[in-house]
Motif scaffolding. Structure first.
Motif, PDB file in Angstrom:
ATOM      1  N   ARG A   1       0.822  -1.215   0.000  1.00 45.69           N
ATOM      2  CA  ARG A   1       0.000   0.000   0.000  1.00 45.69           C
ATOM      3  C   ARG A   1       0.854   1.262   0.000  1.00 45.69           C
ATOM      4  NH1 ARG A   1      -4.209  -1.896   4.797  1.00 45.69           N
ATOM      5  NH2 ARG A   1      -5.044  -3.749   3.716  1.00 45.69           N
ATOM      6  N   LEU A   2       2.124   1.138   0.394  1.00 45.28           N
ATOM      7  CA  LEU A   2       3.029   2.289   0.347  1.00 45.28           C
ATOM      8  C   LEU A   2       3.534   2.427  -1.096  1.00 45.28           C
ATOM      9  CD1 LEU A   2       5.003   1.620   3.654  1.00 45.28           C
ATOM     10  CD2 LEU A   2       3.411   3.499   3.242  1.00 45.28           C
ATOM     11  N   ASP A   3       2.622   2.743  -2.013  1.00 46.41           N
ATOM     12  CA  ASP A   3       2.939   2.697  -3.434  1.00 46.41           C
ATOM     13  C   ASP A   3       3.790   3.873  -3.894  1.00 46.41           C
ATOM     14  OD1 ASP A   3       0.984   4.583  -3.127  1.00 46.41           O
ATOM     15  OD2 ASP A   3      -0.504   3.573  -4.368  1.00 46.41           O
ATOM     16  N   SER A   4       4.006   4.873  -3.017  1.00 48.11           N
ATOM     17  CA  SER A   4       4.883   5.995  -3.379  1.00 48.11           C
ATOM     18  C   SER A   4       6.314   5.770  -2.906  1.00 48.11           C
ATOM     19  CB  SER A   4       4.352   7.300  -2.776  1.00 48.11           C
ATOM     20  OG  SER A   4       3.067   7.609  -3.274  1.00 48.11           O
ATOM     21  N   LEU A   5       6.548   4.666  -2.212  1.00 45.83           N
ATOM     22  CA  LEU A   5       7.847   4.422  -1.594  1.00 45.83           C
ATOM     23  C   LEU A   5       8.938   4.261  -2.658  1.00 45.83           C
ATOM     24  CD1 LEU A   5       8.451   4.262   1.432  1.00 45.83           C
ATOM     25  CD2 LEU A   5       8.504   1.791   1.227  1.00 45.83           C
ATOM     26  N   GLU A   6      10.039   5.006  -2.461  1.00 44.15           N
ATOM     27  CA  GLU A   6      11.187   4.924  -3.363  1.00 44.15           C
ATOM     28  C   GLU A   6      12.387   4.257  -2.710  1.00 44.15           C
ATOM     29  OE1 GLU A   6      11.986   8.827  -4.749  1.00 44.15           O
ATOM     30  OE2 GLU A   6      10.010   9.086  -5.688  1.00 44.15           O
ATOM     31  N   ALA A   7      12.433   4.273  -1.381  1.00 45.73           N
ATOM     32  CA  ALA A   7      13.567   3.654  -0.675  1.00 45.73           C
ATOM     33  C   ALA A   7      13.066   3.012   0.604  1.00 45.73           C
ATOM     34  CB  ALA A   7      14.649   4.690  -0.357  1.00 45.73           C
ATOM     35  N   ILE A   8      13.467   1.770   0.842  1.00 45.40           N
ATOM     36  CA  ILE A   8      13.089   1.072   2.069  1.00 45.40           C
ATOM     37  C   ILE A   8      14.294   0.308   2.602  1.00 45.40           C
ATOM     38  CG2 ILE A   8      12.207  -0.896   0.730  1.00 45.40           C
ATOM     39  CD1 ILE A   8      10.192  -1.366   3.019  1.00 45.40           C
ATOM     40  N   ASP A   9      14.555   0.468   3.887  1.00 42.56           N
ATOM     41  CA  ASP A   9      15.653  -0.247   4.553  1.00 42.56           C
ATOM     42  C   ASP A   9      15.121  -0.803   5.868  1.00 42.56           C
ATOM     43  OD1 ASP A   9      17.934  -1.235   5.664  1.00 42.56           O
ATOM     44  OD2 ASP A   9      19.058   0.646   5.645  1.00 42.56           O
ATOM     45  N   LEU A  10      15.026  -2.141   5.946  1.00 39.99           N
ATOM     46  CA  LEU A  10      14.538  -2.824   7.155  1.00 39.99           C
ATOM     47  C   LEU A  10      15.636  -3.744   7.712  1.00 39.99           C
ATOM     48  CD1 LEU A  10      10.951  -3.811   5.924  1.00 39.99           C
ATOM     49  CD2 LEU A  10      11.624  -1.791   7.237  1.00 39.99           C
ATOM     50  N   SER A  11      16.883  -3.333   7.578  1.00 44.02           N
ATOM     51  CA  SER A  11      18.007  -4.180   7.957  1.00 44.02           C
ATOM     52  C   SER A  11      18.074  -4.440   9.449  1.00 44.02           C
ATOM     53  CB  SER A  11      19.331  -3.528   7.511  1.00 44.02           C
ATOM     54  OG  SER A  11      19.370  -3.373   6.124  1.00 44.02           O
ATOM     55  N   SER A  12      18.739  -5.550   9.776  1.00 41.49           N
ATOM     56  CA  SER A  12      19.105  -5.880  11.156  1.00 41.49           C
ATOM     57  C   SER A  12      17.899  -5.954  12.077  1.00 41.49           C
ATOM     58  CB  SER A  12      20.133  -4.865  11.694  1.00 41.49           C
ATOM     59  OG  SER A  12      21.282  -4.862  10.892  1.00 41.49           O
ATOM     60  N   ASN A  13      16.857  -6.621  11.612  1.00 43.98           N
ATOM     61  CA  ASN A  13      15.711  -6.930  12.445  1.00 43.98           C
ATOM     62  C   ASN A  13      15.543  -8.456  12.485  1.00 43.98           C
ATOM     63  OD1 ASN A  13      14.325  -4.341  13.400  1.00 43.98           O
ATOM     64  ND2 ASN A  13      14.619  -3.897  11.223  1.00 43.98           N
ATOM     65  N   PHE A  14      14.358  -8.928  12.765  1.00 46.26           N
ATOM     66  CA  PHE A  14      14.119 -10.364  12.901  1.00 46.26           C
ATOM     67  C   PHE A  14      12.922 -10.780  12.038  1.00 46.26           C
ATOM     68  CE2 PHE A  14      16.513  -9.037  16.509  1.00 46.26           C
ATOM     69  CZ  PHE A  14      17.322 -10.102  16.848  1.00 46.26           C
ATOM     70  N   LEU A  15      12.894 -10.251  10.825  1.00 46.39           N
ATOM     71  CA  LEU A  15      11.822 -10.582   9.894  1.00 46.39           C
ATOM     72  C   LEU A  15      12.069 -11.961   9.302  1.00 46.39           C
ATOM     73  CD1 LEU A  15      11.609  -7.149   8.046  1.00 46.39           C
ATOM     74  CD2 LEU A  15      10.363  -7.890  10.084  1.00 46.39           C
ATOM     75  N   TYR A  16      11.008 -12.739   9.159  1.00 47.20           N
ATOM     76  CA  TYR A  16      11.140 -14.071   8.585  1.00 47.20           C
ATOM     77  C   TYR A  16       9.991 -14.332   7.621  1.00 47.20           C
ATOM     78  CZ  TYR A  16       7.801 -15.263  12.334  1.00 47.20           C
ATOM     79  OH  TYR A  16       6.725 -15.305  13.185  1.00 47.20           O
ATOM     80  N   GLY A  17      10.052 -15.469   6.956  1.00 54.93           N
ATOM     81  CA  GLY A  17       9.039 -15.804   5.970  1.00 54.93           C
ATOM     82  C   GLY A  17       9.434 -15.306   4.583  1.00 54.93           C
ATOM     83  N   PRO A  18       8.596 -15.550   3.578  1.00 52.91           N
ATOM     84  CA  PRO A  18       8.912 -15.149   2.197  1.00 52.91           C
ATOM     85  C   PRO A  18       8.653 -13.668   1.961  1.00 52.91           C
ATOM     86  CG  PRO A  18       6.773 -16.214   2.273  1.00 52.91           C
ATOM     87  CD  PRO A  18       7.327 -16.298   3.673  1.00 52.91           C
ATOM     88  N   ILE A  19       9.143 -13.185   0.844  1.00 51.95           N
ATOM     89  CA  ILE A  19       8.842 -11.825   0.413  1.00 51.95           C
ATOM     90  C   ILE A  19       7.430 -11.802  -0.154  1.00 51.95           C
ATOM     91  CG2 ILE A  19       9.481  -9.992  -1.203  1.00 51.95           C
ATOM     92  CD1 ILE A  19      12.326 -11.014  -1.074  1.00 51.95           C
ATOM     93  N   PRO A  20       6.574 -10.892   0.308  1.00 55.03           N
ATOM     94  CA  PRO A  20       5.184 -10.862  -0.179  1.00 55.03           C
ATOM     95  C   PRO A  20       5.128 -10.593  -1.684  1.00 55.03           C
ATOM     96  CG  PRO A  20       5.436  -9.509   1.794  1.00 55.03           C
ATOM     97  CD  PRO A  20       6.814  -9.878   1.363  1.00 55.03           C
ATOM     98  N   ASP A  21       4.319 -11.356  -2.387  1.00 53.30           N
ATOM     99  CA  ASP A  21       4.218 -11.208  -3.841  1.00 53.30           C
ATOM    100  C   ASP A  21       3.684  -9.840  -4.245  1.00 53.30           C
ATOM    101  OD1 ASP A  21       5.264 -13.665  -4.515  1.00 53.30           O
ATOM    102  OD2 ASP A  21       3.316 -14.687  -4.522  1.00 53.30           O
ATOM    103  N   ARG A  22       2.839  -9.253  -3.415  1.00 52.84           N
ATOM    104  CA  ARG A  22       2.218  -7.992  -3.816  1.00 52.84           C
ATOM    105  C   ARG A  22       3.191  -6.819  -3.770  1.00 52.84           C
ATOM    106  NH1 ARG A  22      -3.959  -7.216  -2.074  1.00 52.84           N
ATOM    107  NH2 ARG A  22      -3.727  -5.765  -3.806  1.00 52.84           N
ATOM    108  N   MET A  23       4.405  -7.063  -3.245  1.00 49.62           N
ATOM    109  CA  MET A  23       5.417  -6.007  -3.325  1.00 49.62           C
ATOM    110  C   MET A  23       5.828  -5.763  -4.775  1.00 49.62           C
ATOM    111  SD  MET A  23       8.013  -6.367  -0.075  1.00 49.62           S
ATOM    112  CE  MET A  23       8.748  -4.766  -0.442  1.00 49.62           C
ATOM    113  N   SER A  24       5.480  -6.680  -5.670  1.00 51.76           N
ATOM    114  CA  SER A  24       5.824  -6.492  -7.078  1.00 51.76           C
ATOM    115  C   SER A  24       5.136  -5.271  -7.680  1.00 51.76           C
ATOM    116  CB  SER A  24       5.449  -7.740  -7.880  1.00 51.76           C
ATOM    117  OG  SER A  24       4.052  -7.993  -7.799  1.00 51.76           O
ATOM    118  N   SER A  25       4.081  -4.784  -7.033  1.00 50.32           N
ATOM    119  CA  SER A  25       3.361  -3.613  -7.546  1.00 50.32           C
ATOM    120  C   SER A  25       3.984  -2.293  -7.114  1.00 50.32           C
ATOM    121  CB  SER A  25       1.900  -3.655  -7.078  1.00 50.32           C
ATOM    122  OG  SER A  25       1.820  -3.552  -5.662  1.00 50.32           O
ATOM    123  N   MET A  26       5.043  -2.347  -6.287  1.00 44.94           N
ATOM    124  CA  MET A  26       5.670  -1.115  -5.782  1.00 44.94           C
ATOM    125  C   MET A  26       6.699  -0.634  -6.802  1.00 44.94           C
ATOM    126  SD  MET A  26       6.048  -2.323  -1.789  1.00 44.94           S
ATOM    127  CE  MET A  26       6.613  -0.737  -1.178  1.00 44.94           C
ATOM    128  N   GLY A  27       6.209  -0.189  -7.923  1.00 44.01           N
ATOM    129  CA  GLY A  27       7.056   0.132  -9.061  1.00 44.01           C
ATOM    130  C   GLY A  27       7.950   1.336  -8.874  1.00 44.01           C
TER     131      GLY A  27
END
Length: 776
Positions: free
Chosen positions: A138-164
C-alpha cells in the motif's frame, strides 16, 4: 567496498532534506508517528519526540530523522540499539534482543501505511520480528526502504511487485526465507537490491538480469544454489556481492561497469573467464574458496584499477608467466592453496614493497618450506584426467567385485568380529564426534561437509614433500635434549614441559613432554596421535613425530613426547611488546594474523572431524626467520578429556568432566573468542600484558574515538597504520569478543576482514611512497 551500498542508500534518503517544510505537520500524521513509537515499544532513540509538538522541526540525527513536505511526512528514519543479528531465530521473541511478544508486525505496517506520502523509510536494528505483511504494498509511493538488522522471517510478499517506484530495497541481516521471487524485473527504477545474510534458498531468478538501472546487487550469506545467471546486460552494475552461498556453475559474462565482485565461498567451477580482462573499472575481485581450475588469466593482474585480488583455495594450476604485469594500484594478491607451479613473476615477488602477496600451499619453485612438492600438483591433475576417462561399466564391475569380496570376507571373519566388537566400540568412543549427518543429503553427508571435501583431499595428499612423521625412541630424545637438562628447558604449560633438542642429523627440534599415570592404554593414545599427525599446514608448527614411554607389553604409558620443528625467531608476544626499533609494524602484524587465521580455519575444516579449542595465545604464535607465522600447541584438545579424567582419579575426584567445559572443546566460538584477544593484544601492544582480562576488554570502549585510540593503541601501530585499515581490525576484534557466542563471526569472516585490512594498508602505503617520491 562493503560501505558502498550504505553510501548510495544515504544519497537516496538525503534527497528529501532539500524539500521545504513550510507548514506544520497534520495532527493525524503526528498521531500516526506516536502510534508507531508505541508499536516499537518506545525505543530510546525516539525520546526526542517528547520535546516538541511539531516533529518536523526536530533536527535530524544519525539515529532519528523526519522530513516533511508541506504537512505530510515523506521520510522516516529510526535506528535502534537492538543486536544486528543473533546466531539463530525461530520466530519466538528473544528477551533483550527482539521486541516483546506484544509486538505485531502486521499492526505496525498497517499503521505505517497511513503515512501515504512516504517516499523513504529506514527502520534498522529495532528488534521488529514476524513475517513481512502483504499490505506493505500500500506504500505505493515508496522509493527507498531499509529494514536491515531486524528479525523478519518468511517469504517476500508477492504484492510487493506492484511497488514500481522502488529505487532502493535493503533487508540485510534478517531471517527471510524461501525462494527469491521471479518478478524482480518489474522494478524498472531499482538501483540498489541488497538482501544479504538471510535464509533464502533456490536459485537467482533470471529477471534480475533485466533491471537495467541496478548498481548494487547483494545476496551474500544465504543458501542460494544453482547457476549464476547472465548479468551482462546490467550496464550500470558496480557492486556484485554473492559470497557465502552454494552457486555451482561457471562464471558467466559480467558487465564492464563492475567495481567490486565478491563471489567467494561458493561452489563455482571451470576456468576464470578471459572476459574479466574487459572489466576496466574493477578494483576488488574475490573468487576464493571455490573450485575454479586452469591457469588464471594474466590480464586480471594488470587491470588498470585493480587493488585487491583473491584467488585462494581453488584448484588453479599451471605457471604464471615470468613477464606478468601487475596493475600499478594492485596492493593485495592471494593465490595460496592452489596447484600453481613454476616461479613467481617479479611483480608478485615477496620482496616487492608495493603489495602484499600470499602464495603458500602451491608447488612453486620458491620458498619450498611452504610449498608442496611438484608431484603433488601433477599427481592430482593426473588423477582427475584418469577419472574423467574411466568407463562407467568398468566402475560398475569394480564396485560389484568389491561388494562380493566384502561379503565373503564378512562371512569368514564373523566369529572373530564378535570377539573384537567390544574393543572396537571402546576405540570409537575415544575419537571426536563426526560432523552431524543431515537428512536432506542423499549421500548421508551434510551439505557443508560435501562443500569442504576438498580440504580433506588436500590434507591427505598434502603430506608429500613434508618431513616424514616417525616414532622416536626415549634414548634418541634424551640424547637430543642432554637428558632433559635445565639448559635445554624452554618453558611449560598445562600440557607439560618443552625442551630444545638437536637430533643426530643436526636438526633442531622442540620436544614437549607430558606425564600420564599408569594403566593408560597405549592403543588408545595412538588413535589420538594418528589424527594429530595428519595436521599439516604452512602456518602450523609441524609435528615431526612422537615417543611413547611405557611398559614393554604396551599395557600402560608413563610419558608421551611430541617432537616439533624448532622455530628460532620468538613468539608474537615478544615481537609486539618490543621497542619501536624491533617491534612489528602494522603491515607485518597483519601478515602474522592472516597466517594464524588461515591455520585456525584449516584446523576447523581441513580434517573431519575438526580440531577446536586450539590454545590460541600470542605466546603460541611463533615467527620464523622469514617472518612467517606458525601456530603451536594446536590440536592438543584431543588429549584434554582423557588427561582431565586421569588427573581427577589421581586427585581422588570425580572422573566426570564439567559439561560446560566439555562443550567448549567442540565449538568454533571458543577459538574465535581467543583469537579476538590476540587481535586486541596486537592492537594494544606491550600494555596488554600488564592488565587482567577484564581490564583489557575495557580498553575496547576507547576504540570509538581517535583521541582515545591514541591513548590505548600501540604507538608503533599508530605510526605505521592507515586509519581505515585499523578501523577494520578494531571492528572485527569487537565482534570476536562479544559475550554471546552466537553473535561472533566465523573464522572465515575474521580471515576475510584481516585480508581486506591488509589490502587497504598496502594501498595506503603505496600512495604514501608515491607522495614521498614526488616531493623529492
Amino acid at each position: 567496498m562493503e560501505g558502498l551500498p550504505a553510501v548510495l542508500l544515504l544519497t537516496v534518503f538525503s534527497w528529501a532534506l532539500l524539500l521545504p517544510g513550510t507548514q506544520q505537520l497534520q495532527a493525524s500524521q503526528t498521531e500516526v508517528l506516536q502510534q508507531l513509537r508505541k508499536h516499537l515499544q518506545y525505543p530510546k532513540a525516539l525520546d526526542v519526540w517528547n520535546s516538541s509538538n511539531d516533529l518536523c522541526s526536530i533536527p535530524g540525527s544519525q539515529a532519528v530523522s523526519i522530513v516533511c513536505n508541506g504537512d505530510s511526512v515523506v521520510e522516516l528514519k529510526v535506528v535502534g540499539d537492538k543486536p544486528s543479528k543473533v546466531g539463530d531465530f525461530e520466530g519466538v521473541p528473544i528477551p533483550g534482543q527482539t521486541l516483546t511478544g506484544d509486538f505485531s508486525m502486521d499492526s505496525f505496517v498497517t499503521t505505517l501505511t497511513r503515512l501515504s506520502s512516504l517516499k523513504a523509510v529506514s527502520l534498522v536494528s529495532l528488534g521488529m520480528w514476524g513475517p513481512l505483511p502483504d499490505k506493505i504494498h500500500r506504500l505505493d509511493s515508496l522509493e527507498a526502504i531499509d529494514l536491515s538488522s531486524n528479525f523478519l522471517y518468511g517469504p517476500i510478499p508477492d504484492r510487493m511487485s506492484s511497488m514500481g517506484s522502488l529505487q532502493t530495497w535493503v533487508v540485510d541481516n534478517n531471517f527471510l526465507n524461501g525462494s527469491l521471487p521471479d518478478w524482480f524485473g518489474t522494478f524498472a527504477n531499482l538501483t540498489i537490491l541488497s538482501m544479504k545474510n538471510n535464509r533464502f534458498d533456490g536459485s537467482i531468478p533470471r529477471s534480475i538480469g533485466t533491471i537495467k538501472t541496478l548498481t548494487v546487487l547483494g545476496f551474500s550469506g544465504n543458501g542460494i544454489s544453482g547457476a549464476l545467471p547472465n548479468l551482462g546486460g546490467l550496464t550500470k552494475l558496480q557492486v556484485l556481492d554473492l559470497r557465502n552461498n552454494k552457486l555451482d556453475s561457471r562464471i558467466p559474462v559480467l558487465p564492464g561497469s563492475l567495481v567490486t565482485v565478491l563471489l567467494s565461498k561458493n561452489l563455482l567451477s571451470d576456468e576464470i573467464p578471459e572476459h574479466f580482462g574487459e572489466l576496466k573499472a574493477l578494483q576488488h575481485l574475490d573468487l576464493s574458496y571455490n573450485f575454479l581450475k586452469g591457469r588464471p588469466p594474466s590480464v586480471i593482474f594488470s587491470l588498470p584499477n585493480i587493488t585487491y585480488l583473491n584467488l585462494a583455495m581453488n584448484m588453479l594450476s599451471g605457471s604464471l608467466p615470468s613477464n606478468l604485469n601487475c596493475g600499478s594500484g594492485l596492493g593485495f594478491v592471494d593465490v595460496s592453496s592452489n596447484r600453481l607451479t613454476g616461479g613467481l613473476p617479479p611483480c608478485l615477488s615477496s620482496h616487492s614493497d608495493k603489495r602484499v602477496v600470499i602464495f603458500s600451499g602451491n608447488c612453486l619453485s620458491i620458498d619450498p618450506q611452504h610449498q608442496h612438492k611438484l608431484p603433488f600438483c601433477r599427481g592430482v591433475d593426473n588423477q582427475e584426467k584418469a577419472s574423467n576417462h574411466g568407463g562407467i561399466w568398468l566402475l560398475i564391475g569394480v564396485i560389484g567385485g568389491i561388494v562380493v569380496l566384502v561379503l565373503l570376507l564378512g562371512l569368514l571373519s564373523l566369529p572373530r568380529c564378535r570377539q573384537c566388537w567390544k574393543k572396537r566400540k571402546e576405540d570409537q568412543q575415544l575419537l571426536p564426534k563426526p560432523v552431524p549427518v543431515t537428512e536432506s543429503s542423499p549421500t548421508g553427508f551434510s551439505t557443508e561437509l560435501l562443500a569442504n571435501a576438498r580440504y580433506v583431499q588436500t590434507m591427505k595428499l598434502g603430506t608429500q614433500g613434508l618431513p616424514v612423521y616417525r616414532q622416536f625412541t626415549v634414548a634418541e630424545l634424551e640424547e637430543a635434549t642432554d637428558n632433559l637438562s635445565q639448559s635445554a628447558y624452554m618453558g611449560e604449560n598445562s600440557f607439560g614441559k618443552v625442551y630444545k633438542g638437536r637430533l643426530e642429523n643436526g636438526t633442531y627440534v622442540a620436544v614437549r613432554c607430558f606425564t600420564l599415570i599408569k594403566k593408560y592404554q597405549i592403543r588408545n593414545l595412538k588413535l589420538r596421535l594418528d589424527l594429530l599427525a595428519k595436521l599439516r599446514h604452512p602456518h602450523l608448527v609441524w609435528l615431526l613425530g612422537h615417543c611413547i614411554d611405557g611398559a614393554p607389553d604396551e599395557s600402560y604409558v608413563n610419558r608421551v613426547f611430541l617432537v616439533y620443528e624448532y622455530i628460532p625467531n620468538g613468539n608474537l608476544q615478544a615481537h609486539i611488546s618490543a621497542n619501536s626499533e624491533k617491534g612489528l609494524k602494522w603491515s607485518e602484524r597483519l601478515a602474522v594474523l592472516i597466517g594464524v587465521a588461515k591455520a585456525v580455519h584449516f584446523l576447523h575444516t581441513g580434517i573431519i572431524p575438526g580440531f577446536f579449542h586450539n590454545q590460541l595465545k600470542s605466546k603460541n604464535i611463533l615467527i620464523d626467520e622469514h617472518g612467517i607465522s606458525k601456530l603451536s600447541d594446536y590440536g592438543l584438545s584431543i588429549f584434554i578429556e582423557e588427561l582431565e579424567k586421569l588427573q581427577a582419579r589421581a586427585d581422588g575426584k570425580s572422573v566426570l568432566m564439567d559439561s560446560k567445559c566439555s562443550s567448549r572443546l567442540t565449538t568454533e566460538d571458543d577459538d574465535v573468542y581467543s583469537f579476538g584477544f590476540i587481535l586486541l593484544e596486537t592492537l594494544v601492544g606491550s600494555s596488554a600484558f600488564q592488565k587482567e582480562e577484564s581490564g583489557l576488554l575495557s580498553e575496547m570502549g576507547s576504540f570509538s574515538s581517535q583521541d582515545e585510540q591514541k591513548r590505548v593503541v600501540d604507538p608503533i601501530v599508530l605510526c605505521t597504520c592507515a586509519q581505515e585499515s585499523l578501523s577494520i581490525v578494531m571492528s572485527i576484534t569487537n565482534k570476536c569478543l562479544l559475550p554471546d557466542p552466537s553473535g561472533r563471526p566465523s573464522i572465515e569472516d575474521v580471515l576475510w576482514n584481516l585480508q581486506y585490512a591488509a589490502q587497504v594498508q598496502a594501498t595506503a602505503d603505496g600512495d604514501q611512497r608515491s607522495e614521498d617520491a614526488s616531493s623529492i
